[in-house]
Design a protein around this motif. Structure first.
Motif, PDB file in Angstrom:
ATOM      1  N   PRO A 133      -7.727   8.327  11.132  1.00 36.05           N
ATOM      2  CA  PRO A 133      -8.375   7.634  12.256  1.00 36.05           C
ATOM      3  C   PRO A 133      -8.212   6.117  12.138  1.00 36.05           C
ATOM      4  O   PRO A 133      -7.985   5.604  11.042  1.00 36.05           O
ATOM      5  N   PRO A 134      -8.325   5.376  13.254  1.00 37.99           N
ATOM      6  CA  PRO A 134      -8.199   3.917  13.178  1.00 37.99           C
ATOM      7  C   PRO A 134      -9.348   3.293  12.387  1.00 37.99           C
ATOM      8  O   PRO A 134     -10.482   3.802  12.433  1.00 37.99           O
ATOM      9  N   CYS A 135      -9.064   2.201  11.689  1.00 31.55           N
ATOM     10  CA  CYS A 135     -10.100   1.535  10.886  1.00 31.55           C
ATOM     11  C   CYS A 135     -11.119   0.854  11.809  1.00 31.55           C
ATOM     12  O   CYS A 135     -10.911   0.740  13.026  1.00 31.55           O
TER      13      CYS A 135
ATOM     14  N   CYS B 264      -2.887  -4.140  10.863  1.00 30.17           N
ATOM     15  CA  CYS B 264      -2.739  -2.702  11.106  1.00 30.17           C
ATOM     16  C   CYS B 264      -1.780  -2.436  12.272  1.00 30.17           C
ATOM     17  O   CYS B 264      -1.570  -3.292  13.144  1.00 30.17           O
ATOM     18  N   ALA B 265      -1.275  -1.203  12.301  1.00 30.50           N
ATOM     19  CA  ALA B 265      -0.348  -0.776  13.352  1.00 30.50           C
ATOM     20  C   ALA B 265      -0.964  -0.915  14.753  1.00 30.50           C
ATOM     21  O   ALA B 265      -0.312  -1.381  15.689  1.00 30.50           O
ATOM     22  N   GLU B 266      -2.210  -0.502  14.882  1.00 27.99           N
ATOM     23  CA  GLU B 266      -2.852  -0.486  16.200  1.00 27.99           C
ATOM     24  C   GLU B 266      -2.950  -1.895  16.773  1.00 27.99           C
ATOM     25  O   GLU B 266      -2.650  -2.138  17.947  1.00 27.99           O
TER      26      GLU B 266
ATOM     27  N   PHE C  38       1.380   2.860   2.432  1.00 30.79           N
ATOM     28  CA  PHE C  38       0.682   3.715   3.397  1.00 30.79           C
ATOM     29  C   PHE C  38       1.209   3.310   4.775  1.00 30.79           C
ATOM     30  O   PHE C  38       0.978   2.189   5.234  1.00 30.79           O
TER      31      PHE C  38
ATOM     32  N   VAL D 243       1.784   3.435   8.806  1.00 30.53           N
ATOM     33  CA  VAL D 243       1.103   3.807  10.047  1.00 30.53           C
ATOM     34  C   VAL D 243       1.957   3.370  11.236  1.00 30.53           C
ATOM     35  O   VAL D 243       2.480   2.256  11.279  1.00 30.53           O
TER      36      VAL D 243
ATOM     37  N   ASN E 298       2.153  -0.975  10.854  1.00 32.80           N
ATOM     38  CA  ASN E 298       1.446  -1.947  10.020  1.00 32.80           C
ATOM     39  C   ASN E 298       2.425  -2.931   9.384  1.00 32.80           C
ATOM     40  O   ASN E 298       3.543  -2.572   9.003  1.00 32.80           O
TER      41      ASN E 298
ATOM     42  N   SER F  36       0.826  -1.217   0.000  1.00 34.99           N
ATOM     43  CA  SER F  36       0.000   0.000   0.000  1.00 34.99           C
ATOM     44  C   SER F  36       0.857   1.263   0.000  1.00 34.99           C
ATOM     45  O   SER F  36       0.386   2.325  -0.380  1.00 34.99           O
TER      46      SER F  36
ATOM     47  N   CYS G 109      -9.846  -2.118  13.908  1.00 35.80           N
ATOM     48  CA  CYS G 109      -8.995  -1.675  15.021  1.00 35.80           C
ATOM     49  C   CYS G 109      -9.832  -1.056  16.131  1.00 35.80           C
ATOM     50  O   CYS G 109      -9.552  -1.249  17.315  1.00 35.80           O
TER      51      CYS G 109
ATOM     52  N   GLU H   1       2.385  -5.707   6.445  1.00 35.59           N
ATOM     53  CA  GLU H   1       1.607  -6.211   5.306  1.00 35.59           C
ATOM     54  C   GLU H   1       2.124  -7.573   4.836  1.00 35.59           C
ATOM     55  O   GLU H   1       3.158  -8.067   5.312  1.00 35.59           O
TER      56      GLU H   1
HETATM   57  N1  THU Z   1      -3.738   0.713   8.409  1.00 36.58           N
HETATM   58  C1  THU Z   1      -3.340   0.745   9.717  1.00 36.58           C
HETATM   59  O1  THU Z   1      -2.224   0.312  10.057  1.00 36.58           O
HETATM   60  N2  THU Z   1      -4.194   1.260  10.637  1.00 36.58           N
HETATM   61  C2  THU Z   1      -5.445   1.745  10.343  1.00 36.58           C
HETATM   62  O2  THU Z   1      -6.218   2.011  11.249  1.00 36.58           O
HETATM   63  C3  THU Z   1      -5.828   1.960   8.956  1.00 36.58           C
HETATM   64  C4  THU Z   1      -5.033   1.197   7.952  1.00 36.58           C
HETATM   65  C5  THU Z   1      -2.851   0.111   7.432  1.00 36.58           C
HETATM   66  C6  THU Z   1      -3.340  -1.202   6.876  1.00 36.58           C
HETATM   67  C7  THU Z   1      -2.607  -1.253   5.553  1.00 36.58           C
HETATM   68  O3  THU Z   1      -1.312  -1.798   5.787  1.00 36.58           O
HETATM   69  C8  THU Z   1      -2.450   0.211   5.153  1.00 36.58           C
HETATM   70  O4  THU Z   1      -2.676   0.972   6.327  1.00 36.58           O
HETATM   71  C9  THU Z   1      -3.416   0.654   4.057  1.00 36.58           C
HETATM   72  O5  THU Z   1      -4.724   0.376   4.410  1.00 36.58           O
END
Ligand code: THU
Length: 160
Positions: free
Chosen positions: A110-112, A72-74, A43, A45, A61, A41, A115, A63
């Motif tokens: 914000p957290p997904c 996810c990181a949280e 992306f 975190v 995070n 991603s 999470c 992957e």
């Molecule tokens: N991700 C997190 O680590 N925490 C979240 O609350 C939202 C998404 C990560 C999951 C994935 O590795 C990347 O961000 C893209 O979704």
């Protein structure tokens, strides 16, 4: 009959408005973000967690080529803390996220949903609210005083 649910949050225009421990948590979350394993991603975190004994731990995070196998990181941080310090209460959590090549426009992340569900589990377990902060790399920060403010109509252990 129409009913309303009210949630509250605090907004910080930048990190100079944070107190010392909050600034420390922000820095630790940023370092954790740099170490995220997010080649798919891109992306990143990072998340830091303050325990009641004053220790700070972090996660990021992780992957996987089989995408749903990542985490996810949280939850990376929460599950490790749950496994290693099951009796320590969690006081504060700071999350910093954004694309690898972030721009000043990136908003606080914000957290997904998954999470949030995991976070509320630990808040319920310890019977004490957790302060949660989320931010982007652009230094804007949002704070809630309980995970319940992120998850109205929570499903938790009290229903079982
Ligand atoms: N991700 C997190 O680590 N925490 C979240 O609350 C939202 C998404 C990560 C999951 C994935 O590795 C990347 O961000 C893209 O979704």
């Amino acid at each position: 009959m129409k009913k309303d649910i009210q949630i509250s949050y605090e907004y910080f225009k930048n990190s100079s408005e944070l107190n010392d421990i909050e600034k420390k948590l922000f820095e630790r979350a940023k370092v954790a973000r740099e170490n995220a394993y997010a080649p798919y991603s891109e992306f990143l975190v990072g998340c830091s967690v303050l325990l009641e004994n004053g220790e700070i731990y972090s996660g990021n995070n992780q992957e996987n080529a089989a995408f749903p196998s990542g985490l996810c990181a949280e939850r990376t941080a929460l599950f490790w803390i749950g496994a290693n310090f099951p009796d320590q209460k969690i006081k504060k959590i700071f999350i910093v996220g954004g694309p690898k090549e972030f721009s000043e426009k990136n908003p606080p992340i914000p957290p997904c949903g998954a999470c949030r569900q995991s976070l509320i589990e630990y808040e319920t377990k310890q019977n004490e609210d957790i302060d949660l902060y989320f931010s982007s790399m652009n230094d804007e920060i949002v704070k809630v005083n309980s995970i319940k403010d992120l998850l109205p109509f929570t499903f938790d252990a009290t229903f079982l």
